[in-house]
Design an enzyme around this catalytic site. Structure first.
Site, short mmCIF file in Angstrom:
data_model
loop_
_atom_site.label_atom_id
_atom_site.label_comp_id
_atom_site.label_asym_id
_atom_site.label_seq_id
_atom_site.Cartn_x
_atom_site.Cartn_y
_atom_site.Cartn_z
N SER A 130 87.06 81.30 137.73
CA SER A 130 87.79 80.25 137.01
C SER A 130 86.86 79.55 136.02
O SER A 130 85.67 79.42 136.25
CB SER A 130 88.36 79.21 137.97
OG SER A 130 88.98 78.19 137.21
N LYS A 185 91.66 81.94 144.67
CA LYS A 185 91.81 81.73 143.21
C LYS A 185 93.27 81.46 142.87
O LYS A 185 93.58 80.61 142.02
CB LYS A 185 91.30 82.96 142.45
CG LYS A 185 91.60 82.95 140.94
CD LYS A 185 90.80 81.89 140.23
CE LYS A 185 91.10 81.58 138.79
NZ LYS A 185 91.72 82.46 137.90
N HIS A 188 94.01 77.97 143.84
CA HIS A 188 93.35 77.13 142.83
C HIS A 188 94.27 76.96 141.62
O HIS A 188 94.48 75.86 141.11
CB HIS A 188 92.02 77.78 142.41
CG HIS A 188 91.43 77.22 141.14
ND1 HIS A 188 91.94 77.54 139.89
CD2 HIS A 188 90.42 76.36 140.92
CE1 HIS A 188 91.25 76.89 138.97
NE2 HIS A 188 90.32 76.17 139.55
N ASN A 189 94.81 78.06 141.15
CA ASN A 189 95.67 77.98 139.96
C ASN A 189 96.97 77.23 140.25
O ASN A 189 97.49 76.53 139.39
CB ASN A 189 95.97 79.39 139.44
CG ASN A 189 94.78 79.99 138.71
OD1 ASN A 189 93.65 79.61 138.96
ND2 ASN A 189 95.01 80.93 137.83
N GLU A 192 96.13 73.77 140.09
CA GLU A 192 95.95 73.46 138.65
C GLU A 192 97.33 73.16 138.00
O GLU A 192 97.47 72.20 137.26
CB GLU A 192 95.28 74.66 137.99
CG GLU A 192 95.07 74.59 136.50
CD GLU A 192 94.53 75.93 135.97
OE1 GLU A 192 93.56 76.47 136.54
OE2 GLU A 192 95.09 76.44 134.98
P1 NBP Z 1 92.73 90.74 128.85
O1 NBP Z 1 93.40 90.34 130.09
O2 NBP Z 1 93.33 90.42 127.55
O3 NBP Z 1 92.44 92.33 128.90
C1 NBP Z 1 91.85 93.00 127.83
C2 NBP Z 1 90.85 93.99 128.34
O4 NBP Z 1 91.49 94.96 129.20
C3 NBP Z 1 90.25 94.81 127.18
O5 NBP Z 1 88.89 95.06 127.48
C4 NBP Z 1 91.08 96.08 127.22
O6 NBP Z 1 90.43 97.20 126.64
C5 NBP Z 1 91.19 96.28 128.71
N1 NBP Z 1 92.22 97.24 129.12
C6 NBP Z 1 93.57 97.18 129.06
BR1 NBP Z 1 94.50 95.82 128.33
N2 NBP Z 1 94.17 98.27 129.54
C7 NBP Z 1 93.18 99.07 129.94
C8 NBP Z 1 93.17 100.36 130.53
N3 NBP Z 1 94.29 100.99 130.85
N4 NBP Z 1 91.97 100.92 130.77
C9 NBP Z 1 90.82 100.27 130.47
N5 NBP Z 1 90.77 99.04 129.91
C10 NBP Z 1 91.94 98.44 129.65
O7 NBP Z 1 91.21 90.17 128.83
P2 NBP Z 1 90.64 88.73 129.25
O8 NBP Z 1 91.46 87.63 128.72
O9 NBP Z 1 89.18 88.79 128.91
O10 NBP Z 1 90.81 88.70 130.83
C11 NBP Z 1 90.21 89.65 131.69
C12 NBP Z 1 90.64 89.39 133.10
O11 NBP Z 1 90.16 88.10 133.48
C13 NBP Z 1 92.16 89.36 133.30
O12 NBP Z 1 92.47 89.91 134.54
C14 NBP Z 1 92.47 87.89 133.28
O13 NBP Z 1 93.66 87.60 133.99
C15 NBP Z 1 91.25 87.32 133.95
N6 NBP Z 1 90.98 85.92 133.62
C16 NBP Z 1 91.13 85.46 132.38
C17 NBP Z 1 90.85 84.14 132.09
C18 NBP Z 1 90.99 83.62 130.69
O14 NBP Z 1 90.82 82.40 130.51
N7 NBP Z 1 91.27 84.46 129.71
C19 NBP Z 1 90.38 83.29 133.09
C20 NBP Z 1 90.20 83.81 134.35
C21 NBP Z 1 90.50 85.12 134.61
P3 NBP Z 1 90.63 97.54 125.06
O15 NBP Z 1 89.66 96.64 124.35
O16 NBP Z 1 90.27 98.96 124.97
O17 NBP Z 1 92.06 97.23 124.73
#
Ligand code: NBP
Length: 479
Positions: A130, A185, A188-189, A192
């Site tokens: 988080s 987690k 937590h959400n 939130e």
């Molecule tokens: P995203 O959730 O937007 O995912 C994008 C990533 O997933 C890119 O690297 C993309 O690769 C890859 N991907 C996908 Br989509 N399909 C794929 C597949 N079939 N095979 C391999 N790679 C694949 O990214 P994020 O916002 O950085 O979040 C990452 C994780 O962290 C998520 O689970 C999210 O829920 C969690 N999270 C996010 C936050 C936040 O604030 N954003 C906070 C806490 C947790 P590509 O570049 O090739 O499309």
């Protein structure tokens, strides 16, 4: 390709990229990989100077770059993509290697993945992270599940990159086996969601009942943030409310559409609570409030419905009302954390996780969205009494609620009189009143159920189950 990387990160969107940089800035050599290789190269071009990165274009290269036992962090979109990545990498791994899923996975998926990979000798560590992208870079709150063995290897690294609480303690702990980290987690959400809803209700009351402007309310939140409500969410609320839209000169909050989304972890918290039979009514109201806000057609069709006519308060009354709202917000917040910790305890019991609630409160003190001074108090309550049945049973919290309750009730009465929706405050107070009630109408419910369905009931004065012959002479028979 040298096998020098202590850790690897695959999935380099905002979260993965920042987490990889965080590991590198802390002195670890980090292998980086992304399905689309351009992201990998962009990371190293832009931030390569921050530490030691090893770029990998293929899964094979990525795995080959990692020292053994391998530590491989997946930061891809939760759900199908996580399974796809596991499918791609697991055949390349060896017994003892670790896959760390830092995405927002559903804990049931994590349990399944952990079981499947355990059969192949691979440790699967479902890890809640988080703090958004800022936290991923500068120190998130980290909630790892998985085996103790994997935590022995990963713990020191996670402690290094995690946020630190005000007393310097790292915001990471081994929450428990398999899906425990993702479960915590999720809750937590959910908390939130509830925190944000309660803050939203406080804002709306100050706006509609006290008649204050967003700028003035921002000042009030700033003041609250120096007291017992001191928290990241209160702090950013003041920032958002003080912000003026550059295009129109209006308060920013007035030019943003008032429809919120609810999906993923907030909704799961409520769904799982229903399965576990845990009354997380405040969190549920927060999810429903977001859902309601998004029903534009329904809202449009309801605009003409009658409501009360009420003038805003005078200056002195408004100031007194604002103080009461602080009391109501604080008391409601205690209730939503009480409900969240109840769900964690129930999940722990259901799945045999043995989660230490004090440790959970401790790792939420820094890095994460719900970080707050208040969590020190929760930790202290559980440290003093590890078997505390409810936060409301803690003497200090009970005393504070006792002091707040008159104002809490007054605020709700004002909200009802003036027609300001406050489902979070109301659910919290109803929970409090229900828990402390001598008798609940559940006795009547049991009577009704026995009447129409012969569901039987238990008596207050004798053991056993009974049924009344409602359709006959109304005598009572043992069931
Ligand atoms: P995203 O959730 O937007 O995912 C994008 C990533 O997933 C890119 O690297 C993309 O690769 C890859 N991907 C996908 Br989509 N399909 C794929 C597949 N079939 N095979 C391999 N790679 C694949 O990214 P994020 O916002 O950085 O979040 C990452 C994780 O962290 C998520 O689970 C999210 O829920 C969690 N999270 C996010 C936050 C936040 O604030 N954003 C906070 C806490 C947790 P590509 O570049 O090739 O499309």
């Amino acid at each position: 390709m040298s096998t020098t990387a202590q850790i690897g990160v695959t999935g380099l969107a905002v979260m993965g990229r920042n987490l990889a940089r965080n590991f590198a800035r802390n002195g670890y050599t980090v292998a980086v990989h992304n399905r689309t290789a351009s992201r990998t190269h962009a990371l190293v071009e832009e931030f390569g100077g921050e530490g030691d990165f090893v770029t990998a274009e293929t899964a094979k290269e990525f795995v080959a770059a990692l020292e053994r036992p391998r530590r491989l962090v997946i930061m891809v979109k939760a759900g199908g993509p996580t399974d796809a990545v596991i499918e791609e990498f697991a055949p390349l791994l060896e017994p003892g290697d670790m896959i760390i899923d830092g995405g927002n996975a559903h804990f049931a998926d994590t349990r399944r993945r952990e079981r499947e990979l355990r059969e192949r000798g691979i440790h699967f560590v479902g890890t809640g992270i988080s703090g958004g992208e800022e936290g991923a870079l500068n120190g998130p709150s980290i909630m790892p599940g998985g085996s103790t063995e994997s935590y022995d290897s990963l713990g020191p690294m996670l402690e290094k990159i995690s946020a630190k609480a005000s007393d310097g303690a790292p915001c990471v702990t081994h929450v428990g086996p398999d899906g425990a980290g993702h479960f915590v987690k999720m809750v937590h959400n959910g908390i939130e969601y509830a925190d944000m809803q309660l803050i939203g209700e406080a804002y709306q009351l100050l706006r509609d009942v006290a008649g204050y402007s967003p700028a003035r309310i921002a000042e009030i939140f700033r003041t609250w943030n120096t007291g017992r409500l001191d928290s990241y969410l209160i702090e950013i609320t003041a920032e958002v409310l003080a912000h003026v839209d550059a295009a129109t000169g209006k308060p920013f909050v007035d030019v943003v559409q008032d429809r919120a989304e609810q999906k993923g972890t907030g909704r799961w918290t409520v769904q799982i609570a229903l399965d576990l039979g845990v009354p997380v009514s405040g969190i549920a109201e927060a999810v429903f409030a977001r859902s309601l806000s998004g029903h534009m057609a329904l809202r449009e069709a309801s605009r003409g419905l009658a409501g009360p006519q009420a003038a805003p308060l005078g200056e002195a009354e408004a100031a007194a009302f604002a103080d009461r709202v602080e009391q109501a917000l604080y008391a409601s917040k205690i209730v939503s954390y009480t409900q969240g910790f109840h769900e964690i305890a129930a999940g722990g019991e259901e799945y045999g996780w043995d989660i230490d609630p004090g440790a959970v409160a401790s790792i939420w003190r820094g890095g994460c969205i719900i970080r707050a001074a208040f969590l020190d108090r929760i930790r202290a309550a559980y440290d003093a009494r590890p078997e505390l049945p409810s936060l409301l049973a803690d003497e200090a919290f009970a005393r504070e609620i006792a002091a707040a309750q008159d104002d809490w009730r007054e605020v709700l009465a004002a909200a009802v009189r003036q027609g300001v929706p406050t489902p979070g405050f109301a659910a919290a107070l109803a929970y409090y009143d229900a828990l402390r009630a001598e008798r609940l109408p559940a006795a009547l419910t049991q009577g009704q159920r026995d009447y129409f369905g012969a569901h039987t009931y238990r008596r207050t004065d004798r053991e056993g189950s009974y049924h009344t012959l409602w359709g006959g002479d109304r005598s009572e028979v043992p069931a």
